[in-house]
Design a protein around this motif. Structure first.
Motif, PDB file in Angstrom:
ATOM      1  N   CYS A  51      26.588  62.942   9.370  1.00 44.89           N
ATOM      2  CA  CYS A  51      27.485  61.805   9.102  1.00 44.89           C
ATOM      3  C   CYS A  51      27.259  61.244   7.704  1.00 44.89           C
ATOM      4  N   TYR A  52      26.000  61.118   7.316  1.00 45.25           N
ATOM      5  CA  TYR A  52      25.680  60.641   5.972  1.00 45.25           C
ATOM      6  C   TYR A  52      26.235  61.593   4.911  1.00 45.25           C
ATOM      7  N   VAL A  56      28.980  60.689   2.007  1.00 47.56           N
ATOM      8  CA  VAL A  56      28.705  60.853   0.576  1.00 47.56           C
ATOM      9  C   VAL A  56      29.750  61.757  -0.065  1.00 47.56           C
ATOM     10  N   ILE A  57      30.079  62.864   0.589  1.00 50.22           N
ATOM     11  CA  ILE A  57      31.095  63.774   0.042  1.00 50.22           C
ATOM     12  C   ILE A  57      32.437  63.065  -0.058  1.00 50.22           C
ATOM     13  N   GLY A  58      32.821  62.337   0.986  1.00 52.78           N
ATOM     14  CA  GLY A  58      34.089  61.594   0.959  1.00 52.78           C
ATOM     15  C   GLY A  58      34.122  60.559  -0.148  1.00 52.78           C
ATOM     16  N   TYR A  59      33.028  59.837  -0.330  1.00 57.39           N
ATOM     17  CA  TYR A  59      32.968  58.819  -1.379  1.00 57.39           C
ATOM     18  C   TYR A  59      33.084  59.456  -2.762  1.00 57.39           C
ATOM     19  N   ARG A  60      32.371  60.555  -2.960  1.00 59.46           N
ATOM     20  CA  ARG A  60      32.397  61.186  -4.280  1.00 59.46           C
ATOM     21  C   ARG A  60      33.730  61.838  -4.578  1.00 59.46           C
ATOM     22  N   VAL A  61      34.425  62.312  -3.560  1.00 65.43           N
ATOM     23  CA  VAL A  61      35.754  62.882  -3.775  1.00 65.43           C
ATOM     24  C   VAL A  61      36.739  61.779  -4.150  1.00 65.43           C
TER      25      VAL A  61
END
Length: 93
Positions: A51-52, A56-61
């Motif tokens: 989940c983390y 993180v991937i979603g935020y950076r995208v």
């Protein structure tokens, strides 16, 4: 110490303590509810890590910056390369 070595060290220490608790090599008295949590703790931690990672991937995208100047420079270099190849006899289709 590299990041991989840090992660492997923490993982090894966690697994050593967890296996000690599960196999009763570390004498700790747990209630039945706490035993269930301890038994499935690696799965819980793996799900939390997943989940983390997705967060993180979603935020950076979503916060990825567009590089307009770099894109324009790259387009110009492509045009120059095409002109150079055309001069050398390459035919684009």
């Amino acid at each position: 110490m590299t990041k991989l070595l840090q992660w492997l060290t923490v993982l090894f220490l966690f697994l050593a303590v967890w296996l000690g608790l599960v196999t009763n090599h570390i004498p700790v008295v747990f209630s039945d509810a706490a035993k269930e949590v301890v038994y499935f703790l690696p799965i819980y931690l793996l799900m939390a890590f997943a989940c983390y990672s997705l967060a993180v991937i979603g935020y950076r995208v979503t916060t990825f910056n567009d590089c307009v100047q770099a894109a324009d420079e790259l387009k110009q270099e492509i045009k120059e390369a095409k002109k150079d190849l055309t001069r050398k006899g390459f035919v684009f289709t």
